[in-house]
Design a protein around this motif. Structure first.
Motif, PDB file in Angstrom:
ATOM      1  N   SER A 158     -27.858 -22.282  -2.477  1.00 49.52           N
ATOM      2  CA  SER A 158     -27.115 -21.891  -2.677  1.00 49.52           C
ATOM      3  C   SER A 158     -26.049 -20.531  -2.019  1.00 49.52           C
ATOM      4  CB  SER A 158     -27.789 -20.740  -3.862  1.00 49.52           C
ATOM      5  OG  SER A 158     -28.125 -21.150  -4.789  1.00 49.52           O
ATOM      6  N   LEU A 159     -26.439 -20.134  -0.964  1.00 51.45           N
ATOM      7  CA  LEU A 159     -25.675 -19.923   0.241  1.00 51.45           C
ATOM      8  C   LEU A 159     -24.884 -20.724   1.346  1.00 51.45           C
ATOM      9  CD1 LEU A 159     -28.533 -17.361   0.925  1.00 51.45           C
ATOM     10  CD2 LEU A 159     -26.094 -17.038  -0.606  1.00 51.45           C
ATOM     11  N   ASP A 160     -23.985 -20.771   1.391  1.00 54.46           N
ATOM     12  CA  ASP A 160     -23.167 -21.296   2.399  1.00 54.46           C
ATOM     13  C   ASP A 160     -23.691 -21.405   3.559  1.00 54.46           C
ATOM     14  OD1 ASP A 160     -20.880 -21.156   4.017  1.00 54.46           O
ATOM     15  OD2 ASP A 160     -19.634 -21.450   2.964  1.00 54.46           O
ATOM     16  N   PRO A 161     -23.460 -22.502   3.864  1.00 54.33           N
ATOM     17  CA  PRO A 161     -24.598 -22.923   5.398  1.00 54.33           C
ATOM     18  C   PRO A 161     -23.448 -22.157   6.154  1.00 54.33           C
ATOM     19  CG  PRO A 161     -23.601 -25.445   3.862  1.00 54.33           C
ATOM     20  CD  PRO A 161     -22.828 -24.003   3.840  1.00 54.33           C
ATOM     21  N   ASN A 174     -25.690 -19.763   9.510  1.00 54.92           N
ATOM     22  CA  ASN A 174     -25.358 -19.508  11.147  1.00 54.92           C
ATOM     23  C   ASN A 174     -24.589 -18.399  11.738  1.00 54.92           C
ATOM     24  OD1 ASN A 174     -23.493 -19.696  13.819  1.00 54.92           O
ATOM     25  ND2 ASN A 174     -22.855 -21.501  13.517  1.00 54.92           N
ATOM     26  N   LEU A 175     -25.447 -17.355  12.391  1.00 56.31           N
ATOM     27  CA  LEU A 175     -25.601 -16.288  12.646  1.00 56.31           C
ATOM     28  C   LEU A 175     -24.172 -15.764  13.531  1.00 56.31           C
ATOM     29  CD1 LEU A 175     -28.972 -14.626  13.143  1.00 56.31           C
ATOM     30  CD2 LEU A 175     -27.518 -15.349  11.075  1.00 56.31           C
ATOM     31  N   ASN A 219     -33.277 -20.156  16.620  1.00 59.91           N
ATOM     32  CA  ASN A 219     -34.057 -19.090  18.076  1.00 59.91           C
ATOM     33  C   ASN A 219     -33.742 -17.762  17.184  1.00 59.91           C
ATOM     34  OD1 ASN A 219     -35.727 -20.900  19.045  1.00 59.91           O
ATOM     35  ND2 ASN A 219     -35.136 -20.189  21.041  1.00 59.91           N
ATOM     36  N   ALA A 220     -32.452 -17.174  17.229  1.00 59.17           N
ATOM     37  CA  ALA A 220     -31.632 -15.827  16.873  1.00 59.17           C
ATOM     38  C   ALA A 220     -31.901 -16.283  14.964  1.00 59.17           C
ATOM     39  CB  ALA A 220     -30.377 -16.047  16.781  1.00 59.17           C
ATOM     40  N   ALA A 274     -24.342 -13.786   7.376  1.00 63.06           N
ATOM     41  CA  ALA A 274     -25.893 -12.943   6.881  1.00 63.06           C
ATOM     42  C   ALA A 274     -25.836 -12.036   7.397  1.00 63.06           C
ATOM     43  CB  ALA A 274     -26.628 -13.871   7.523  1.00 63.06           C
ATOM     44  N   GLY A 275     -25.071 -11.205   7.850  1.00 61.57           N
ATOM     45  CA  GLY A 275     -25.295  -9.350   8.446  1.00 61.57           C
ATOM     46  C   GLY A 275     -24.066  -8.717   6.933  1.00 61.57           C
TER      47      GLY A 275
END
Length: 117
Positions: free
Chosen positions: A49-52, A56-57, A88-89, A62-63
């Motif tokens: 349901s979340l945008d891809p 991608n941090l 990894n991030a 996301a933050g």
């Protein structure tokens, strides 16, 4: 935003429908407000349901979204398969979130319920 309110123990949990799409910080804020209006302080959402771009941090999405969850004193469980992102991030971010009390990245619905209970 479509969601179902689940009674689990003494908690109300908003289970967001798979058809709901969170494409922006505003969408997430609306979801938090709607869940709060229904008396739910805990939310379960599927990773799809979340945008891809959420995963991608570098985008910061996301933050921003997870900061809203924390600021509004909500708990969020995101159900999905995260290995496919090969970052990894992102892996470190997920581990750090899972150490806290507000945001959980889990692999299945039952794990989400247990984290939010």
């Amino acid at each position: 935003m479509e969601f179902e309110i689940l009674e689990y123990g003494n908690s109300k949990i908003a289970k967001v429908s798979a058809e709901t799409k969170i494409n922006s910080v505003q969408d997430a804020t609306d979801l938090l407000g709607n869940a709060d209006y229904q008396g739910a302080s805990r939310i379960i959402i599927n990773e799809t349901s979340l945008d891809p771009q959420f995963f991608n941090l570098r985008t910061g999405i996301a933050g921003e979204i997870l900061q809203k969850v924390s600021n509004y004193h909500k708990q969020l469980a995101i159900v999905g398969e995260y290995e496919k992102y090969n970052s990894n991030a992102l892996n470190a971010f997920i581990i750090e979130c899972n150490r806290g009390n507000h945001i959980f990245f889990v692999s299945d619905f039952d794990s989400a319920l247990k984290k939010l209970a």
